[in-house]
Design a protein around this motif. Structure first.
Motif, PDB file in Angstrom:
ATOM      1  N   LEU A 293       0.797  -1.186  -0.038  1.00 38.65           N
ATOM      2  CA  LEU A 293      -0.131  -0.042  -0.133  1.00 38.65           C
ATOM      3  C   LEU A 293       0.970   1.395   0.012  1.00 38.65           C
ATOM      4  O   LEU A 293       0.766   2.178  -0.827  1.00 38.65           O
ATOM      5  N   LEU A 294       1.858   1.130   0.775  1.00 39.18           N
ATOM      6  CA  LEU A 294       2.859   2.533   0.841  1.00 39.18           C
ATOM      7  C   LEU A 294       3.494   2.499  -0.405  1.00 39.18           C
ATOM      8  O   LEU A 294       3.413   3.817  -0.968  1.00 39.18           O
ATOM      9  N   GLY A 295       3.773   1.705  -1.220  1.00 43.87           N
ATOM     10  CA  GLY A 295       4.409   1.910  -2.453  1.00 43.87           C
ATOM     11  C   GLY A 295       3.498   2.300  -3.518  1.00 43.87           C
ATOM     12  O   GLY A 295       3.950   3.399  -4.394  1.00 43.87           O
ATOM     13  N   TRP A 296       2.363   1.876  -3.408  1.00 49.36           N
ATOM     14  CA  TRP A 296       1.616   2.455  -4.076  1.00 49.36           C
ATOM     15  C   TRP A 296       0.840   4.066  -4.156  1.00 49.36           C
ATOM     16  O   TRP A 296       0.501   4.791  -4.649  1.00 49.36           O
ATOM     17  N   VAL A 297       0.765   4.484  -2.436  1.00 49.11           N
ATOM     18  CA  VAL A 297       0.437   5.711  -2.138  1.00 49.11           C
ATOM     19  C   VAL A 297       1.777   6.707  -2.712  1.00 49.11           C
ATOM     20  O   VAL A 297       1.234   7.688  -3.349  1.00 49.11           O
ATOM     21  N   ILE A 298       2.952   6.171  -2.636  1.00 47.07           N
ATOM     22  CA  ILE A 298       4.036   7.012  -3.277  1.00 47.07           C
ATOM     23  C   ILE A 298       3.691   7.275  -4.480  1.00 47.07           C
ATOM     24  O   ILE A 298       3.732   8.486  -5.015  1.00 47.07           O
ATOM     25  N   GLY A 299       3.390   6.183  -5.380  1.00 46.51           N
ATOM     26  CA  GLY A 299       3.232   6.271  -6.791  1.00 46.51           C
ATOM     27  C   GLY A 299       1.983   7.249  -7.074  1.00 46.51           C
ATOM     28  O   GLY A 299       2.033   8.109  -8.102  1.00 46.51           O
ATOM     29  N   PHE A 300       0.914   7.085  -6.262  1.00 48.59           N
ATOM     30  CA  PHE A 300      -0.337   8.082  -6.715  1.00 48.59           C
ATOM     31  C   PHE A 300      -0.018   9.496  -6.170  1.00 48.59           C
ATOM     32  O   PHE A 300      -0.666  10.289  -6.931  1.00 48.59           O
ATOM     33  N   VAL A 301       0.701   9.700  -5.135  1.00 46.08           N
ATOM     34  CA  VAL A 301       1.058  11.223  -4.911  1.00 46.08           C
ATOM     35  C   VAL A 301       1.721  11.737  -6.135  1.00 46.08           C
ATOM     36  O   VAL A 301       1.505  12.822  -6.695  1.00 46.08           O
ATOM     37  N   LEU A 302       2.835  11.303  -6.755  1.00 48.99           N
ATOM     38  CA  LEU A 302       3.539  11.516  -7.779  1.00 48.99           C
ATOM     39  C   LEU A 302       2.456  11.632  -8.974  1.00 48.99           C
ATOM     40  O   LEU A 302       2.615  12.710  -9.689  1.00 48.99           O
ATOM     41  N   LEU A 303       1.790  10.434  -9.327  1.00 50.17           N
ATOM     42  CA  LEU A 303       0.958  10.694 -10.338  1.00 50.17           C
ATOM     43  C   LEU A 303      -0.084  11.878 -10.205  1.00 50.17           C
ATOM     44  O   LEU A 303      -0.290  12.553 -11.227  1.00 50.17           O
TER      45      LEU A 303
END
Lengths: 530, 307
Positions: A293-303
């Motif tokens: 989940l943390l990996g995805w959250v980081i990705g989605f902040v950037l996105l």
């Protein structure tokens, strides 16, 4: 002798992937085939193409998603619209295959048995990379054959085939390298996947008003610069060759150095006793799923931030074009920014669905890994066990969509000096997508509960929905076919005729599917060894 | 409660495989019950049915007075289970997993946990992915033995343990017995079964073919007889219960079902006996007989159908 047994392992890999690989490749071929047919048929006059090029140029959403359009030939459209998309998916396929035959085999211990045979130290890495390269070679041949067969320029077809497959080679090789780093296969594919997402976003920033050199930091940006059918800039391939060589050197030198089963860093010891909070299935699921989940959250902040930044240019274009403004008003879906946000969030929702299926199918992975058994043999009921993981599959997508929405609203709002208004509007665009994503969660739960062996079909459903959304309008499919996808039913949040009823229907469907799945889980056998 | 586990005519299919084929099993409260059988005989399937992980197709199963399928959750608070191949979450430490499993069961005896970690010489700080097979088994055993439960379901729990740890395990099971707990122990280690188990059930192709104390089971097997007779015997093979007869003149060797030994000896003495040795079955022979693929019809099977 380090390579002894490589070819046997290639055959083993192909045998194990005899369904997976053809499914990927056939899906790519079908998309390309229909894309070639569509672009050659629907846009066969220069005027139609010029209009299409103008409408593409007027909407930075397209540039952010697919990259710049380098001309108005049929081939240029094809390359612009599908080169990056299929290239990214080919890269995803490649990195998954590379990890599947290296670290995943090592982690489960199966490779130990293989390595005890007449199999060299470097054979497993080599054979899995050969498998990845073979898959990309087949995709290369398919792509070139389909485009050239569709009447497009031969040299351009070759360049286009390179555009689609070079990143498969690069990211497959990268995964061969990340597989060396830790003892966990999930980490290896997660890190390679994060790199892929990062490269995609770098390119998106570079192509939408950010510093142009950012695109040159990303192999996904390079692939676009091949400019198939327009320039055929073959020299760009040199960059890929160099990068692949560097990654290969890295992967092999790490592989030579490390012990079997080990990573670069020895795992640190953990606590001798569990924290007091580690006492429920939910707490266990949190331990198992928080990294993902943390990996995805980081990705989605950037996105969200990238697409929020890209939104800046959208309004300028429309302000200077009264005709387009008129079209907009007739569409009745709110301002151009609203439409932009709705579109971006539509794509974001598809990506979030990947997470929701991943989080749900963790249940199946735990079950087949015999890790459900020890939990279910304690005082934990099946539904309670499942609920721990489902909390992530249900709340996780909400967190991700709202994260992306918030990042987009904040970045764009800060740029135009209206944080409050833009944040509200972007959060609304992201929130309306949630029920459709939850339908995918529900579908995965239903398959897991009722037909556990077919649980992976949830992925197939997502692929079908993506294809319907992407190709449906171009192929002018009937409405009933389009209606199969939950994403078709998401209403435009800023339309004056906004109707929440479809959202309630989607919610009800998601709830029904989840309930059916949990009921099935309560009635069925739990998988046992073998 | 007299019986902790009772299964009557339990069937379970997996597709075309008949994993349990009318299984009957009875484990008395407070006993250590050995559960033996060749690989694939249905031991783990039986235990998974008792855990409510699998649903029996037909037949009746009772566990601690409840229905193992319907009352799974509440029954699980009163039992602990160790599988023959303990699987652990690779990123959690052994200590964390012991605590987690104990708490999920509704509590763990912290003092006993510490004592068991010391006796089994487990390093609880290591991540589960770094444990060897034997150490993974220890994690499962400690988590089970540190819980205050009435029943232990142990499915080949000592696979991968070294002989010292095997001895520790046997001590622990004896302590459990003294504490009045019931243990169902599936095992291939005959010494373990012989030293620990009050009663034994042997399962073969999804049915329990024999059950009883070891002394009773010995009675159901064959005794080897070698005899030097005064004359050539008549047709000894026609005698009930005689197997593998070899005759060389007046020298005979054969095996006889222990329950029919009286008739065989009478036949020999009728001819006239010069010398005679008889050897009772070893424990290995007792089990091997049931582990062999083709079971010859004999009183053992009669015994099974009446047990």
């Amino acid at each position: 002798m380090n390579f002894a047994g490589t070819w046997s392992l290639v055959r083993l890999a192909l045998r194990r992937d005899r369904i997976l690989l053809p499914v990927w490749l056939i899906a790519f071929a079908l998309i390309l085939q229909s894309a070639v047919a569509t672009f050659t048929k629907l846009y066969d006059t220069a005027q139609e193409r010029a209009e299409l090029a103008a409408s593409v140029a007027s909407n930075p959403t397209f540039e952010a998603l697919y990259g710049p359009l380098y001309g108005d030939s049929t081939g240029a459209f094809l390359s612009w619209r599908y080169g990056t998309t299929i290239g990214v998916f080919a890269a995803l396929m490649s990195l998954l295959i590379a990890v599947r035959h290296t670290r995943a085999e090592e982690e489960t211990g199966r490779l130990e048995l293989v390595r005890a045979g007449v199999v060299g130290r470097l054979a497993p890495l080599t054979s899995s990379l050969i498998t990845v390269y073979l898959a990309n070679l087949v995709l290369f041949a398919l792509t070139a054959a389909i485009t050239a067969g569709g009447g497009l320029d031969g040299a351009g077809s070759i360049a286009f085939a390179f555009q689609i497959t070079v990143n498969g080679v690069v990211f497959g090789t990268l995964a061969g390298l990340t597989a060396q780093i830790t003892e966990s296969a999930r980490f290896a594919s997660g890190l390679a996947g994060l790199a892929l997402g990062g490269c995609y976003l770098l390119r998106a920033v570079g192509d939408t008003g950010g510093p142009a050199w950012l695109s040159w930091l990303s192999p996904i940006g390079w692939a676009l610069r091949l400019r198939p059918f327009e320039e055929n800039a073959w020299w760009v391939l040199g960059l890929f060759a160099a990068l692949t060589a560097v990654l290969l050197t890295g992967a092999y030198s790490l592989q030579r150095r490390r012990d079997f089963g080990a990573g670069l860093v020895a795992p640190r010891p953990g606590p001798a006793t569990a924290r007091p909070s580690l006492r429920t299935p939910l707490a266990l699921a949190w331990r198992l799923q928080r990294g993902l989940l943390l990996g995805w959250v980081i990705g989605f902040v950037l996105l969200g931030a990238v697409f929020g930044g890209a939104a800046n240019g959208v309004e300028d274009i429309f302000d200077s074009n009264p005709q387009l403004m008129e079209v907009l008003e007739r569409l009745d879906q709110g301002s151009i920014i609203d439409i932009y946000m709705t579109m971006i969030m539509g794509i974001t929702a598809l990506i979030v669905s990947v997470y929701s299926i991943q989080a749900t199918l963790r249940l199946r992975a735990e079950e087949t890994g015999l890790l459900a058994e020890p939990v279910l043999a304690t005082g934990v009921g099946r539904v309670k066990w499942a609920a721990g993981h489902l909390a992530f599959a249900v709340i996780g997508p909400a967190v991700l969509l709202l994260t992306a929405g918030a990042a987009m609203g904040l970045v764009y709002g800060a740029a135009v000096g209206d944080v409050g208004g833009q944040l509200t509007s972007s959060l609304r665009s992201s929130a309306v997508q949630l029920p459709a994503v939850w339908v995918l969660t529900g579908l995965a739960v239903a398959l897991f509960g009722l037909a556990p062996r077919l649980a992976a079909l949830a992925w197939a459903a997502l692929v079908v929905f993506v294809l319907l959304g992407q190709l449906g309008p171009i192929l002018q499919l009937d409405q009933w076919a389009m209606d199969l996808s939950p994403f078709t039913h998401v209403p435009a949040p800023s339309a004056s005729t906004f109707d929440a009823a479809p959202l309630l229907w989607l919610l009800a469907l998601a709830a029904a599917l989840t309930t059916a799945g949990l009921t099935g889980l309560r009635r069925r056998d739990i998988a046992s060894a073998g | 409660m007299e019986t902790a586990i009772s299964m009557t005519d339990v069937h379970k299919h997996f597709g075309r495989t008949h994993a349990l084929d009318g299984l009957d099993l009875s484990v008395r409260t407070g006993e250590v019950h050995g559960f033996l059988g060749p690989n694939g005989a249905g031991k783990s399937t039986t235990i998974r049915v008792l855990l409510g992980l699998l649903r029996a197709d037909s037949g009746k199963a009772t566990l601690l007075g409840g229905d193992p399928w319907r009352d799974a959750t509440s029954l699980h608070r009163r039992l602990a289970y160790v599988s023959g191949d303990v699987t652990l979450w690779p990123a959690l430490s052994g200590g964390e997993i012991i605590d987690l499993l104990g708490r999920l069961r509704g509590g763990l005896n912290v003092k006993r946990r510490q004592e068991l970690i010391e006796r089994f010489e487990l390093d609880p700080r290591k991540k589960a992915r770094t444990y060897s097979k034997g150490n993974r088994q220890k994690v499962g055993l400690i988590a089970a033995l540190a819980s205050d439960v009435e029943l232990l379901l142990l499915d080949e729990p000592t696979s991968g343990l070294d002989p010292l740890m095997e001895a520790v395990f046997q001590e622990c099971v004896n302590e459990e017995r003294r504490a009045g707990r019931t243990v169902l122990l599936s095992s291939h280690i005959l010494a373990e079964v012989e030293s620990l188990c009050d009663r034994v059930s042997i399962i073969r192709k999804g049915r329990v073919v024999e059950t009883g104390t070891l002394a009773e089971l010995r009675h159901l097997t064959r005794t080897s007889i070698t005899a030097e007779l005064t004359a050539e015997p008549g047709d000894l093979a026609a005698l009930p219960g005689v197997h593998d007869l070899r005759t060389e003149g007046a020298h005979v060797t054969f095996e006889v079902d222990t329950s029919r030994i009286d008739g065989a000896l009478k036949a020999l003495t009728a001819v006239g006996v010069r010398s005679l040795t008889s050897r009772p079955p070893t424990l290995e022979e007792l089990f091997l007989r049931h582990y062999e693929d083709e079971l010859k019809p004999g009183p053992a099977e009669d015994g099974a159908s009446t047990s």
